[in-house]
Write a protein that holds these residues in place. Structure first.
Motif, PDB file in Angstrom:
ATOM      1  N   THR A 199      27.425 -22.657  38.114  1.00  0.00           N
ATOM      2  CA  THR A 199      28.435 -21.933  37.344  1.00  0.00           C
ATOM      3  C   THR A 199      29.159 -22.950  36.485  1.00  0.00           C
ATOM      4  OG1 THR A 199      28.704 -20.300  39.109  1.00  0.00           O
ATOM      5  CG2 THR A 199      30.496 -20.474  37.504  1.00  0.00           C
ATOM      6  N   ILE A 200      29.281 -22.638  35.195  1.00  0.00           N
ATOM      7  CA  ILE A 200      29.897 -23.555  34.237  1.00  0.00           C
ATOM      8  C   ILE A 200      31.025 -22.825  33.524  1.00  0.00           C
ATOM      9  CG2 ILE A 200      29.517 -24.940  32.155  1.00  0.00           C
ATOM     10  CD1 ILE A 200      26.563 -25.206  33.044  1.00  0.00           C
ATOM     11  N   LYS A 201      32.206 -23.424  33.507  1.00  0.00           N
ATOM     12  CA  LYS A 201      33.328 -22.845  32.776  1.00  0.00           C
ATOM     13  C   LYS A 201      33.173 -23.204  31.310  1.00  0.00           C
ATOM     14  CE  LYS A 201      36.360 -23.162  36.734  1.00  0.00           C
ATOM     15  NZ  LYS A 201      37.468 -23.888  37.352  1.00  0.00           N
ATOM     16  N   GLY A 202      32.698 -22.248  30.551  1.00  0.00           N
ATOM     17  CA  GLY A 202      32.478 -22.465  29.129  1.00  0.00           C
ATOM     18  C   GLY A 202      31.500 -21.443  28.592  1.00  0.00           C
ATOM     19  N   GLN A 233      26.461 -15.133  30.337  1.00  0.00           N
ATOM     20  CA  GLN A 233      27.908 -15.369  30.283  1.00  0.00           C
ATOM     21  C   GLN A 233      28.652 -14.195  30.894  1.00  0.00           C
ATOM     22  OE1 GLN A 233      29.582 -17.122  26.669  1.00  0.00           O
ATOM     23  NE2 GLN A 233      31.107 -15.478  26.649  1.00  0.00           N
ATOM     24  N   VAL A 260      32.688 -17.773  31.457  1.00  0.00           N
ATOM     25  CA  VAL A 260      32.045 -18.486  32.550  1.00  0.00           C
ATOM     26  C   VAL A 260      30.550 -18.227  32.414  1.00  0.00           C
ATOM     27  CG1 VAL A 260      31.774 -18.634  35.053  1.00  0.00           C
ATOM     28  CG2 VAL A 260      34.043 -18.294  34.066  1.00  0.00           C
ATOM     29  N   THR A 261      29.776 -19.299  32.446  1.00  0.00           N
ATOM     30  CA  THR A 261      28.335 -19.183  32.265  1.00  0.00           C
ATOM     31  C   THR A 261      27.613 -19.453  33.574  1.00  0.00           C
ATOM     32  OG1 THR A 261      28.503 -19.812  29.943  1.00  0.00           O
ATOM     33  CG2 THR A 261      26.355 -20.098  30.982  1.00  0.00           C
ATOM     34  N   LYS A 266      26.903 -29.295  33.022  1.00  0.00           N
ATOM     35  CA  LYS A 266      28.220 -28.769  33.440  1.00  0.00           C
ATOM     36  C   LYS A 266      29.326 -29.758  33.051  1.00  0.00           C
ATOM     37  CE  LYS A 266      30.816 -27.465  37.610  1.00  0.00           C
ATOM     38  NZ  LYS A 266      31.049 -26.030  37.610  1.00  0.00           N
ATOM     39  N   ARG A 267      29.137 -31.047  33.347  1.00  0.00           N
ATOM     40  CA  ARG A 267      30.157 -32.052  32.992  1.00  0.00           C
ATOM     41  C   ARG A 267      30.412 -32.079  31.494  1.00  0.00           C
ATOM     42  NH1 ARG A 267      27.759 -35.028  37.050  1.00  0.00           N
ATOM     43  NH2 ARG A 267      26.476 -36.223  35.610  1.00  0.00           N
ATOM     44  N   VAL A 280      29.856 -29.622  29.175  1.00  0.00           N
ATOM     45  CA  VAL A 280      30.494 -28.395  28.700  1.00  0.00           C
ATOM     46  C   VAL A 280      31.950 -28.315  29.162  1.00  0.00           C
ATOM     47  CG1 VAL A 280      30.448 -25.859  28.824  1.00  0.00           C
ATOM     48  CG2 VAL A 280      28.314 -27.139  28.466  1.00  0.00           C
ATOM     49  N   GLU A 281      32.183 -28.625  30.412  1.00  0.00           N
ATOM     50  CA  GLU A 281      33.549 -28.505  30.950  1.00  0.00           C
ATOM     51  C   GLU A 281      34.442 -29.656  30.509  1.00  0.00           C
ATOM     52  OE1 GLU A 281      33.287 -27.839  35.173  1.00  0.00           O
ATOM     53  OE2 GLU A 281      32.516 -25.810  34.882  1.00  0.00           O
ATOM     54  N   GLY A 282      33.845 -30.816  30.262  1.00  0.00           N
ATOM     55  CA  GLY A 282      34.636 -31.973  29.843  1.00  0.00           C
ATOM     56  C   GLY A 282      34.722 -32.142  28.338  1.00  0.00           C
TER      57      GLY A 282
END
Length: 152
Positions: free
Chosen positions: A8-11, A94, A102-103, A144-145, A147-149
């Motif tokens: 799960t990726i926030k973006g 998404q 959230v993807t 994930k890092r 996209v979220e960062g």
């Protein structure tokens, strides 16, 4: 052999898809990838030689990449190397939440080599669990890092 990795990726899914589809950039953004070489491109399809490592162990294969941006899917068919015949699919979707998009990402691999005697064991435990699941997990964690960062 079947393996599946999920994250799960926030973006936004579009950003995740962009990073996943751009395999030529993977060695720049994914530290476990050694190189990706374009062998040929035919329309949207690419034939690429990919090389990664599982810790200190190098691996290499040749794949046909078939992007399907309208479905947020990417399909890979391994046509060379020890995993010749493997089918790989990235499924990206998404979910819109109150705090933003959230993807969800799922990468699954299917491989049934016709190697005599050790085929099923080697496919499941050595190729599947030891190499494929590990490398796919590192790939998803790196994306994930990013996209979220917000940085590569």
């Amino acid at each position: 052999m079947y393996t599946e990795n999920r994250i799960t990726i926030k973006g936004p899914a579009a950003k995740v898809y962009e990073l996943a589809e751009d395999v030529m950039r993977w060695p720049e953004i994914l530290p476990h990838y050694r190189w990706v070489k374009l062998i040929r491109q035919e329309g949207d399809f690419r034939v690429v030689e990919m090389a990664a490592r599982r810790n200190f162990i190098p691996v290499k294969w040749t794949s046909i990449q078939e992007p399907r941006p309208e479905q947020l899917r990417i399909i890979f068919r391994h046509i060379g190397g020890p995993t010749k015949g493997m089918y790989v699919e990235w499924d990206i979707w998404q979910e819109d939440t109150a705090s933003g998009p959230v993807t969800q990402v799922k990468i699954w691999h299917e491989f049934s080599p016709d190697w005599p005697v050790i085929g099923p064991f080697a496919a499941k435990y050595i190729i599947g669990k030891f190499f494929v699941h590990y490398i796919a997990g590192k790939t998803l964690a790196c994306i994930k890092r990013i996209v979220e960062g917000g940085t590569v």
